[in-house]
Design an enzyme around this catalytic site. Structure first.
Site, PDB file in Angstrom:
ATOM      1  N   HIS A   1       0.667  -1.270   0.219  1.00  0.00           N
ATOM      2  CA  HIS A   1      -0.093   0.286   0.010  1.00  0.00           C
ATOM      3  C   HIS A   1       0.981   1.159  -0.111  1.00  0.00           C
ATOM      4  O   HIS A   1       0.635   2.425  -0.393  1.00  0.00           O
ATOM      5  CB  HIS A   1      -1.591   0.156   1.550  1.00  0.00           C
ATOM      6  CG  HIS A   1      -2.319   1.176   1.327  1.00  0.00           C
ATOM      7  ND1 HIS A   1      -3.378   0.907   1.101  1.00  0.00           N
ATOM      8  CD2 HIS A   1      -1.645   2.116   1.810  1.00  0.00           C
ATOM      9  CE1 HIS A   1      -3.527   2.066   1.173  1.00  0.00           C
ATOM     10  NE2 HIS A   1      -2.605   2.981   1.505  1.00  0.00           N
ATOM     11  N   GLU A   2       2.064   1.544   1.159  1.00  0.00           N
ATOM     12  CA  GLU A   2       2.785   2.422   0.858  1.00  0.00           C
ATOM     13  C   GLU A   2       3.453   2.058  -0.659  1.00  0.00           C
ATOM     14  O   GLU A   2       4.354   4.165  -0.673  1.00  0.00           O
ATOM     15  CB  GLU A   2       3.593   2.007   2.017  1.00  0.00           C
ATOM     16  CG  GLU A   2       2.671   2.197   3.962  1.00  0.00           C
ATOM     17  CD  GLU A   2       2.026   3.232   4.103  1.00  0.00           C
ATOM     18  OE1 GLU A   2       1.539   4.200   3.063  1.00  0.00           O
ATOM     19  OE2 GLU A   2       0.477   2.814   4.369  1.00  0.00           O
TER      20      GLU A   2
ATOM     21  N   HIS B   1       1.938   4.454  -3.240  1.00  0.00           N
ATOM     22  CA  HIS B   1       1.728   5.830  -2.264  1.00  0.00           C
ATOM     23  C   HIS B   1       2.911   6.923  -3.687  1.00  0.00           C
ATOM     24  O   HIS B   1       2.911   7.520  -3.820  1.00  0.00           O
ATOM     25  CB  HIS B   1       1.643   6.677  -1.722  1.00  0.00           C
ATOM     26  CG  HIS B   1      -0.003   6.164  -0.832  1.00  0.00           C
ATOM     27  ND1 HIS B   1      -0.338   7.080  -1.316  1.00  0.00           N
ATOM     28  CD2 HIS B   1      -0.795   5.353   0.583  1.00  0.00           C
ATOM     29  CE1 HIS B   1      -1.586   5.958  -0.398  1.00  0.00           C
ATOM     30  NE2 HIS B   1      -1.364   6.039   0.217  1.00  0.00           N
TER      31      HIS B   1
ATOM     32  N   GLU C   1      -5.574   7.112  -2.343  1.00  0.00           N
ATOM     33  CA  GLU C   1      -5.887   5.920  -1.483  1.00  0.00           C
ATOM     34  C   GLU C   1      -6.889   5.025  -2.131  1.00  0.00           C
ATOM     35  O   GLU C   1      -6.708   3.945  -2.262  1.00  0.00           O
ATOM     36  CB  GLU C   1      -6.871   6.491   0.105  1.00  0.00           C
ATOM     37  CG  GLU C   1      -5.847   7.329   1.037  1.00  0.00           C
ATOM     38  CD  GLU C   1      -5.071   7.331   1.505  1.00  0.00           C
ATOM     39  OE1 GLU C   1      -4.409   5.622   1.423  1.00  0.00           O
ATOM     40  OE2 GLU C   1      -3.921   8.126   2.424  1.00  0.00           O
TER      41      GLU C   1
END
Ligand SMILES: [Zn+2]
Length: 700
Positions: free
Chosen positions: A472-473, A476, A495
């Protein structure tokens, strides 16, 4: 739960007058003192101004008439909420949306609207006047407004960049300070080292005159007597300041080993209690920072170099970081603590994964052509960077978690980075530090340029939680950092994508899983997310569920460039996942409908087009419409139904369930009896339905 919104309390002001002048580079020079819990030092800001920032008359507020692309680029919209229905907010004529120069007797009256007063009470800080402003300065001076709160500003001065030895080597006007800065910020990307070096040397040049300043709850206002326009205003200024222990940008605490540390934990006010800055995303800038602390501390920061400490006087060391890619000041992150670097036990982690080969459906990484962003040394233009599956990385943690990191986190980073590269192509950032943050960190993770924070709780149990969060990170880096939301309230753009991509990356990173097992995992997670989304939609205010709360106001700013982030300070907001999940279901739907090959090929094209820039929802949907052949958008059941009709339902009704969950009959009925299909290409209407429509009604 019925929460009454109070915009005067819940909205976050963005005060900086970015329509007139923009910060291009920050040089921070700071000392971290754990005893007093303050960070003190100086920040030097280098500005760009010009014709495109000339002050407009207030009557031009609503329009940006057609101009050259370049001129538009800098004035394009940033977060702005212009209150229409609630006159108690900031809509007074003299509210903080429009800074004007006032005489002393008529000092800002917007507090009477309830806004400043409330915030002062909330923060316990009064808007005292620190300044040396005593004389009659007339009403003609240009006022620089920076976002700032919880800081003590001690001195503001113009920097004499003309006094830097050797400055005449690149400037044609060695005597004109503003001209020197103009030429410095405009140096081409291939001279970035020289540019950084001159920024650093200029930042150390002597002062050449103190500037007048005022400070209030949300801003620092600076002017120079006689400088009537942004063009005349000094283009290099130095601010001496200290943070306050209670300042809301950094958290002073202890790590899991009981040692003191301080870090930015993603506060709603971002970095404005760490340094005065222009917060609106449109003010994209580069930065460099020298940070000093006791030698037992490690300083981690958003910087593209893997800094090593320089020993100073006895017991102190200094760390220097920089970035060359312009980004919003809000993305800057720092963490100072007694972190220990965790290294692989046997061989370099980078060697473990070079053999990996993923299915080559993503072979088309290379897009020929120039980038659309402002100039910087971009990795997408660098052949060896585009093929780098795994970027250099380091892992830091409190000493007591070193073992857990070695066992759980460290082995996951290469496959996750590699999986991300196989899906999206070029890593936008050249390296990555991962830090296990203290126990009071309020979420599972946070991504910043070159630095990812992970919660200690990701280290527990199997690798599943750690792996998905890491993915997830990592996602980003593309969505949220390399491509930012022009309007902060459109957070689904980072997000939603990161939530969707974490599944995709993780499925690829787990080599041992059979494809159908990976698929099952994803379906299970979708199911859990669906329940969560249903809960939130039923139990949170509708107002906070919309993905595009500024609606048709998105893209509008006040004359000065100041604006308000709707719900930006609402404490409820932190716990909401609606934006993650609605975005996720939309993207999941698109991927299923279009097929992985088409969808991810589109996504890579999108990344290549928009990296280094700020976008709105329209940019994504417009490009999708233009890129996907019409046949692909049609459904097999009804050739007149466009994909976006389904996408609309997908987000706001039950469409997200269609692909993996048996639907009750009446839901099915509802979907097929939905209002007649929308006209293809009628983007505004579609967006209005997707992002601004009522939600509760459809779900119940
Ligand atoms: Zn680029």
């Amino acid at each position: 739960m019925d929460i009454k919104l109070d915009p005067s309390r819940d909205d976050l002001p963005l005060m900086a007058n970015t329509s007139h002048i923009l910060v291009k580079h920050y040089v921070l020079d700071l000392d971290v003192d754990f005893e007093s819990q303050i960070i003190e030092g100086t920040i030097v800001l280098f500005f760009e101004s010009g014709n495109k920032f000339k002050k407009q008359s207030s009557s031009t507020e609503e329009t940006y008439p057609s101009e050259s692309n370049e001129a538009c680029k800098f004035r394009t919209p940033e977060p702005c909420h212009i209150p229409v229905t609630n006159t108690r907010t900031v809509s007074s004529k003299m509210g903080y949306n429009d800074f004007v120069i006032r005489g002393k007797g008529e000092k800002d009256t917007s507090g009477k609207d309830g806004n400043h007063d409330n915030q002062e009470q909330a923060s316990g800080i009064s808007s005292s006047k620190y300044c040396c402003d005593t004389g009659d300065h007339g009403s003609e001076d240009f006022l620089l407004v920076l976002d700032c709160c919880d800081l003590s500003v001690l001195k503001v001065e113009e920097v004499d960049v003309a006094a830097v030895p050797g400055i005449e080597n690149f400037t044609r006007s060695p005597k004109l300070r503003n001209q020197i800065v103009r030429e410095l910020v405009a140096l081409p990307a291939d001279r970035w080292r020289e540019q950084l070096d001159y920024y650093a040397r200029c930042s150390q040049a002597p002062g050449c005159g103190e500037l007048l300043f005022d400070i209030d709850t949300w801003s620092l206002q600076i002017r120079k007597t006689g400088a009537q326009t942004a063009t005349d205003f000094p283009h290099a200024i130095r601010i001496r300041y200290t943070t306050k222990p209670q300042g809301r940008s950094v958290t002073w605490t202890s790590d899991q080993s009981g040692r003191p540390c301080v870090y930015t934990m993603g506060s709603p006010i971002n970095n404005r209690a760490l340094f005065p800055c222009q917060e609106p995303p449109v003010a994209m800038s580069t930065w460099q920072a020298t940070v000093r602390a006791a030698a037992s501390f490690v300083v981690l920061m958003s910087g593209e170099n893997s800094a090593k400490p320089t020993q100073l006087r006895e017991g102190y060391s200094s760390w220097h970081y920089y970035v060359t890619m312009p980004m919003p000041a809000s993305t800057f992150t720092i963490a100072v603590g007694s972190w220990t670097e965790t290294k692989p036990e046997i061989c370099s982690s980078n060697d473990l994964v070079t053999e990996r080969s993923f299915s080559p459906f993503e072979a088309d990484f290379r897009y020929v052509g120039v980038c659309g962003h402002m100039e910087y040394p971009c990795r997408f233009q660098n052949a060896s960077a585009t093929t780098q599956e795994i970027i250099p990385h380091r892992v830091f943690a409190p000493v007591c978690l070193k073992g857990a990191c070695q066992e759980t986190l460290l082995p996951l980073i290469p496959p996750c980075l590699s999986a991300a590269h196989s899906v999206l192509g070029t890593h936008p950032f050249s390296r990555l530090d991962v830090l296990i943050v203290p126990a009071n960190f309020p979420s599972l993770g946070m991504a910043s340029p070159h630095l990812v924070f992970l919660s200690q709780s990701t280290l527990t149990g199997m690798s599943q939680l750690c792996g998905t969060r890491l993915c997830h990170e990592i996602a980003h880096a593309w969505f949220g950092l390399a491509i930012g939301a022009r309007d902060w309230t459109e957070e689904w753009l980072s997000e939603g994508f990161a939530t969707h991509l974490e599944d995709v990356f993780w499925a690829k990173a787990q080599q041992q899983l059979a494809p159908d097992e990976a698929q099952e995992q994803q379906e299970l997670r979708a199911c859990l997310r669906w329940r969560r989304l249903q809960d939130e939609v039923r139990n949170s205010p509708e107002d906070m569920q919309v993905l595009r709360p500024n609606k048709e106001k998105t893209g509008h700013v006040s004359d000065s460039g100041s604006s308000v982030i709707k719900h930006g300070l609402n404490p409820e907001k932190v716990f909401m996942q609606v934006h993650y999940l609605k975005g996720y279901f939309l993207l999941r739907f698109l991927a299923k409908r279009l097929g992985d090959d088409t969808y991810f090929s589109f996504l890579r094209k999108f990344v290549h087009t928009f990296h280094g820039q700020l976008i709105l929802s329209q940019d994504f949907l417009q490009m999708l419409l233009e890129s996907i052949p019409e046949e692909r958008r049609r459904t097999s059941q009804d050739t007149n139904t466009a994909i976006f009709v389904e996408a609309t339902k997908c987000i706001f009704s039950f469409g997200g369930l269609l692909s993996f969950h048996p639907l009750p009959n009446k839901v099915m009925e509802f979907i097929w009896m939905a209002p007649s299909p929308l006209a293809l290409g009628d983007l505004d209407f579609i967006i209005a339905n997707i992002f601004c429509g009522p939600t509760k009604r459809l779900l119940l």
